[in-house]
Design a protein around this motif. Sequence first.
Motif, PDB file in Angstrom:
ATOM      1  N   MET A 178       1.815 -11.422   5.364  1.00 27.51           N
ATOM      2  CA  MET A 178       0.530 -10.802   5.104  1.00 27.51           C
ATOM      3  C   MET A 178       0.229  -9.826   6.235  1.00 27.51           C
ATOM      4  O   MET A 178       0.549 -10.086   7.386  1.00 27.51           O
ATOM      5  N   GLN A 179      -0.400  -8.731   5.866  1.00 26.45           N
ATOM      6  CA  GLN A 179      -0.749  -7.707   6.841  1.00 26.45           C
ATOM      7  C   GLN A 179      -2.162  -7.212   6.544  1.00 26.45           C
ATOM      8  O   GLN A 179      -2.536  -7.062   5.379  1.00 26.45           O
ATOM      9  N   ILE A 180      -2.926  -6.940   7.594  1.00 22.05           N
ATOM     10  CA  ILE A 180      -4.264  -6.358   7.449  1.00 22.05           C
ATOM     11  C   ILE A 180      -4.163  -4.906   7.898  1.00 22.05           C
ATOM     12  O   ILE A 180      -3.732  -4.624   9.023  1.00 22.05           O
ATOM     13  N   ILE A 181      -4.561  -4.009   7.016  1.00 23.01           N
ATOM     14  CA  ILE A 181      -4.513  -2.573   7.322  1.00 23.01           C
ATOM     15  C   ILE A 181      -5.926  -2.127   7.675  1.00 23.01           C
ATOM     16  O   ILE A 181      -6.830  -2.196   6.849  1.00 23.01           O
ATOM     17  N   GLU A 182      -6.075  -1.688   8.916  1.00 22.88           N
ATOM     18  CA  GLU A 182      -7.388  -1.271   9.423  1.00 22.88           C
ATOM     19  C   GLU A 182      -7.443   0.212   9.767  1.00 22.88           C
ATOM     20  O   GLU A 182      -8.527   0.756   9.965  1.00 22.88           O
ATOM     21  N   ASN A 183      -6.273   0.839   9.851  1.00 21.84           N
ATOM     22  CA  ASN A 183      -6.184   2.255  10.193  1.00 21.84           C
ATOM     23  C   ASN A 183      -5.285   2.950   9.182  1.00 21.84           C
ATOM     24  O   ASN A 183      -4.388   2.316   8.604  1.00 21.84           O
ATOM     25  N   PRO A 184      -5.499   4.248   8.965  1.00 23.44           N
ATOM     26  CA  PRO A 184      -4.657   4.965   8.004  1.00 23.44           C
ATOM     27  C   PRO A 184      -3.166   4.764   8.299  1.00 23.44           C
ATOM     28  O   PRO A 184      -2.725   4.878   9.438  1.00 23.44           O
ATOM     29  N   THR A 185      -2.442   4.395   7.238  1.00 20.59           N
ATOM     30  CA  THR A 185      -1.021   4.083   7.322  1.00 20.59           C
ATOM     31  C   THR A 185      -0.337   4.677   6.101  1.00 20.59           C
ATOM     32  O   THR A 185      -0.879   4.614   4.996  1.00 20.59           O
ATOM     33  N   ASP A 186       0.837   5.222   6.276  1.00 23.84           N
ATOM     34  CA  ASP A 186       1.583   5.787   5.156  1.00 23.84           C
ATOM     35  C   ASP A 186       1.845   4.711   4.099  1.00 23.84           C
ATOM     36  O   ASP A 186       2.184   3.573   4.427  1.00 23.84           O
ATOM     37  N   ARG A 187       1.700   5.072   2.849  1.00 28.53           N
ATOM     38  CA  ARG A 187       1.924   4.131   1.744  1.00 28.53           C
ATOM     39  C   ARG A 187       3.331   3.537   1.753  1.00 28.53           C
ATOM     40  O   ARG A 187       3.572   2.489   1.179  1.00 28.53           O
ATOM     41  N   LYS A 188       4.239   4.209   2.395  1.00 28.05           N
ATOM     42  CA  LYS A 188       5.619   3.727   2.441  1.00 28.05           C
ATOM     43  C   LYS A 188       5.721   2.358   3.102  1.00 28.05           C
ATOM     44  O   LYS A 188       6.690   1.637   2.888  1.00 28.05           O
ATOM     45  N   VAL A 189       4.711   1.967   3.872  1.00 28.23           N
ATOM     46  CA  VAL A 189       4.710   0.647   4.504  1.00 28.23           C
ATOM     47  C   VAL A 189       4.730  -0.463   3.448  1.00 28.23           C
ATOM     48  O   VAL A 189       5.179  -1.583   3.714  1.00 28.23           O
ATOM     49  N   LEU A 190       4.288  -0.152   2.234  1.00 25.82           N
ATOM     50  CA  LEU A 190       4.246  -1.143   1.148  1.00 25.82           C
ATOM     51  C   LEU A 190       5.612  -1.375   0.503  1.00 25.82           C
ATOM     52  O   LEU A 190       5.845  -2.442  -0.076  1.00 25.82           O
ATOM     53  N   MET A 191       6.496  -0.408   0.582  1.00 21.08           N
ATOM     54  CA  MET A 191       7.784  -0.488  -0.119  1.00 21.08           C
ATOM     55  C   MET A 191       8.574  -1.753   0.225  1.00 21.08           C
ATOM     56  O   MET A 191       9.039  -2.436  -0.684  1.00 21.08           O
ATOM     57  N   PRO A 192       8.722  -2.121   1.493  1.00 20.71           N
ATOM     58  CA  PRO A 192       9.493  -3.331   1.789  1.00 20.71           C
ATOM     59  C   PRO A 192       8.795  -4.622   1.343  1.00 20.71           C
ATOM     60  O   PRO A 192       9.421  -5.675   1.267  1.00 20.71           O
ATOM     61  N   MET A 193       7.514  -4.552   1.043  1.00 25.23           N
ATOM     62  CA  MET A 193       6.767  -5.731   0.604  1.00 25.23           C
ATOM     63  C   MET A 193       6.982  -6.034  -0.872  1.00 25.23           C
ATOM     64  O   MET A 193       6.793  -7.173  -1.302  1.00 25.23           O
ATOM     65  N   MET A 194       7.370  -5.053  -1.661  1.00 22.73           N
ATOM     66  CA  MET A 194       7.479  -5.223  -3.114  1.00 22.73           C
ATOM     67  C   MET A 194       8.371  -6.398  -3.512  1.00 22.73           C
ATOM     68  O   MET A 194       7.973  -7.199  -4.349  1.00 22.73           O
ATOM     69  N   PRO A 195       9.549  -6.545  -2.945  1.00 17.75           N
ATOM     70  CA  PRO A 195      10.400  -7.655  -3.396  1.00 17.75           C
ATOM     71  C   PRO A 195       9.944  -9.033  -2.908  1.00 17.75           C
ATOM     72  O   PRO A 195      10.450 -10.052  -3.374  1.00 17.75           O
ATOM     73  N   ASN A 196       8.979  -9.090  -2.008  1.00 18.60           N
ATOM     74  CA  ASN A 196       8.552 -10.381  -1.464  1.00 18.60           C
ATOM     75  C   ASN A 196       8.043 -11.331  -2.532  1.00 18.60           C
ATOM     76  O   ASN A 196       8.261 -12.534  -2.456  1.00 18.60           O
ATOM     77  N   TYR A 197       7.315 -10.816  -3.529  1.00 18.52           N
ATOM     78  CA  TYR A 197       6.726 -11.689  -4.535  1.00 18.52           C
ATOM     79  C   TYR A 197       6.898 -11.186  -5.961  1.00 18.52           C
ATOM     80  O   TYR A 197       7.180 -11.956  -6.854  1.00 18.52           O
ATOM     81  N   PHE A 198       6.661  -9.897  -6.210  1.00 17.42           N
ATOM     82  CA  PHE A 198       6.540  -9.437  -7.591  1.00 17.42           C
ATOM     83  C   PHE A 198       7.445  -8.279  -7.981  1.00 17.42           C
ATOM     84  O   PHE A 198       7.391  -7.825  -9.104  1.00 17.42           O
ATOM     85  N   GLY A 199       8.229  -7.752  -7.089  1.00 18.75           N
ATOM     86  CA  GLY A 199       9.186  -6.713  -7.436  1.00 18.75           C
ATOM     87  C   GLY A 199       8.664  -5.301  -7.395  1.00 18.75           C
ATOM     88  O   GLY A 199       9.132  -4.498  -6.617  1.00 18.75           O
ATOM     89  N   ASP A 200       7.655  -4.978  -8.217  1.00 17.43           N
ATOM     90  CA  ASP A 200       7.184  -3.597  -8.273  1.00 17.43           C
ATOM     91  C   ASP A 200       5.746  -3.422  -7.806  1.00 17.43           C
ATOM     92  O   ASP A 200       5.212  -2.323  -7.827  1.00 17.43           O
ATOM     93  N   MET A 201       5.116  -4.519  -7.381  1.00 18.39           N
ATOM     94  CA  MET A 201       3.722  -4.419  -6.945  1.00 18.39           C
ATOM     95  C   MET A 201       3.481  -5.264  -5.706  1.00 18.39           C
ATOM     96  O   MET A 201       4.266  -6.145  -5.370  1.00 18.39           O
ATOM     97  N   VAL A 202       2.364  -4.952  -5.058  1.00 16.66           N
ATOM     98  CA  VAL A 202       1.918  -5.678  -3.881  1.00 16.66           C
ATOM     99  C   VAL A 202       0.467  -6.075  -4.118  1.00 16.66           C
ATOM    100  O   VAL A 202      -0.366  -5.219  -4.431  1.00 16.66           O
ATOM    101  N   LYS A 203       0.158  -7.352  -3.989  1.00 15.58           N
ATOM    102  CA  LYS A 203      -1.232  -7.790  -4.128  1.00 15.58           C
ATOM    103  C   LYS A 203      -2.006  -7.389  -2.882  1.00 15.58           C
ATOM    104  O   LYS A 203      -1.478  -7.417  -1.769  1.00 15.58           O
ATOM    105  N   ALA A 204      -3.270  -7.050  -3.105  1.00 12.83           N
ATOM    106  CA  ALA A 204      -4.119  -6.606  -1.995  1.00 12.83           C
ATOM    107  C   ALA A 204      -5.555  -7.041  -2.248  1.00 12.83           C
ATOM    108  O   ALA A 204      -5.965  -7.252  -3.387  1.00 12.83           O
ATOM    109  N   VAL A 205      -6.301  -7.179  -1.156  1.00 11.52           N
ATOM    110  CA  VAL A 205      -7.734  -7.436  -1.227  1.00 11.52           C
ATOM    111  C   VAL A 205      -8.415  -6.421  -0.335  1.00 11.52           C
ATOM    112  O   VAL A 205      -8.042  -6.249   0.836  1.00 11.52           O
ATOM    113  N   VAL A 206      -9.406  -5.732  -0.900  1.00 10.60           N
ATOM    114  CA  VAL A 206     -10.124  -4.681  -0.185  1.00 10.60           C
ATOM    115  C   VAL A 206     -11.498  -5.189   0.226  1.00 10.60           C
ATOM    116  O   VAL A 206     -12.226  -5.741  -0.600  1.00 10.60           O
ATOM    117  N   ASP A 207     -11.831  -4.994   1.497  1.00 13.46           N
ATOM    118  CA  ASP A 207     -13.190  -5.243   1.983  1.00 13.46           C
ATOM    119  C   ASP A 207     -13.877  -3.886   1.969  1.00 13.46           C
ATOM    120  O   ASP A 207     -13.595  -3.025   2.811  1.00 13.46           O
TER     121      ASP A 207
END
Length: 113
Positions: free
Chosen positions: A1-30
Amino acid sequence: MQIIENPTDRKVLMPMMPNYFGDMVKAVVDIERKIIGVDAELHADIEQTLLGQGSSQYDLWGINLYPEMEGEDFIEFDSMINIRPGQGNRSRDVQDADTRQRIIDTVNYLLPC
């Protein structure tokens, strides 16, 4: 799990895709603190982490991110944590247009193309 607090390139999500669902990453927005928790099996896991870090339940909304998609297809508003009759949201979807826009704005700010 990672908390994003500062602008970060979307590419940071790519390695997370295979962790659980393959083509998506679950997220919660405050939408008040303008932060996003990403990369867990359940939205509720991210939600609990953010609550423990000072977020308010009222401001947390679950989404799915599709890193390989563009535009409206990048964000899917679908999570069990979004069912909140007390806030007028009786669906897994985010029904309030203003809340949806705040989510989109936060995601686009923190995860620009």
